[in-house]
Design a protein around this motif. Structure first.
Motif, PDB file in Angstrom:
ATOM      1  N   THR A  62       0.826  -1.213   0.000  1.00 23.16           N
ATOM      2  CA  THR A  62       0.000   0.000   0.000  1.00 23.16           C
ATOM      3  C   THR A  62       0.860   1.262   0.000  1.00 23.16           C
ATOM      4  OG1 THR A  62      -1.781  -1.122   1.162  1.00 23.16           O
ATOM      5  CG2 THR A  62      -1.759   1.276   1.266  1.00 23.16           C
ATOM      6  N   SER A 109       2.658   1.631  -3.278  1.00 16.81           N
ATOM      7  CA  SER A 109       1.747   2.071  -4.338  1.00 16.81           C
ATOM      8  C   SER A 109       1.457   3.566  -4.237  1.00 16.81           C
ATOM      9  CB  SER A 109       0.436   1.296  -4.267  1.00 16.81           C
ATOM     10  OG  SER A 109       0.644  -0.058  -4.509  1.00 16.81           O
ATOM     11  N   THR A 162      -2.899  -1.686  -4.893  1.00 13.00           N
ATOM     12  CA  THR A 162      -3.557  -1.334  -3.633  1.00 13.00           C
ATOM     13  C   THR A 162      -4.788  -2.205  -3.413  1.00 13.00           C
ATOM     14  OG1 THR A 162      -2.786   0.936  -3.950  1.00 13.00           O
ATOM     15  CG2 THR A 162      -4.459   0.592  -2.289  1.00 13.00           C
ATOM     16  N   ASP A 169      -6.127   1.535   3.370  1.00 12.25           N
ATOM     17  CA  ASP A 169      -6.050   1.079   1.982  1.00 12.25           C
ATOM     18  C   ASP A 169      -7.089   1.779   1.113  1.00 12.25           C
ATOM     19  OD1 ASP A 169      -4.039  -0.656   2.655  1.00 12.25           O
ATOM     20  OD2 ASP A 169      -5.324  -2.422   2.733  1.00 12.25           O
ATOM     21  N   MET A 175      -6.463   4.135  -2.079  1.00 14.56           N
ATOM     22  CA  MET A 175      -7.113   3.868  -3.365  1.00 14.56           C
ATOM     23  C   MET A 175      -7.833   5.096  -3.891  1.00 14.56           C
ATOM     24  SD  MET A 175      -8.832   0.155  -3.739  1.00 14.56           S
ATOM     25  CE  MET A 175      -9.055  -0.344  -2.049  1.00 14.56           C
TER      26      MET A 175
END
Length: 101
Positions: A22, A25, A51, A80, A84
């Motif tokens: 995570t 990313s 993610t 998360d 995102m």
């Protein structure tokens, strides 16, 4: 050598692996978008998918009964989701044309 570390076994549950994916990313999406001068890049889809994979990895660690461990995993899932949404925002904003002057 790498077989000894549990983080590399995809069949095992790992909170550390999901967290590292995570955060990696998020860093990759900020780098790919050229933050703060956001530029369009279709490569932002890759960190978004990673993610999603990390969220699935965190969701596998949930327990059936509530405990403080379960609550901590829920917090990681919420993190998360925020990452995102940040990556999706960078992706949509770069192609929307709102930054053009």
């Amino acid at each position: 050598m790498l077989r000894r570390f549990a983080i590399f076994h995809l069949s095992r549950k790992s909170l550390v692996r999901g967290t590292v994916i995570t955060l990696g990313s998020l860093w990759a999406s900020l780098w790919l978008s050229g933050y703060p001068d956001i530029r369009p890049s279709m490569w932002l889809i890759l960190p978004l998918l990673l993610t999603c994979l990390a969220t699935w990895d965190h969701a596998r660690c949930l327990q059936k009964r509530w405990s403080f461990y379960h609550g901590g995993v829920l917090l990681l899932i919420y993190v998360d989701l925020m990452v995102m949404l940040t990556i999706a925002f960078l992706l949509v904003l770069s192609f929307s044309g709102l930054l053009q002057q």
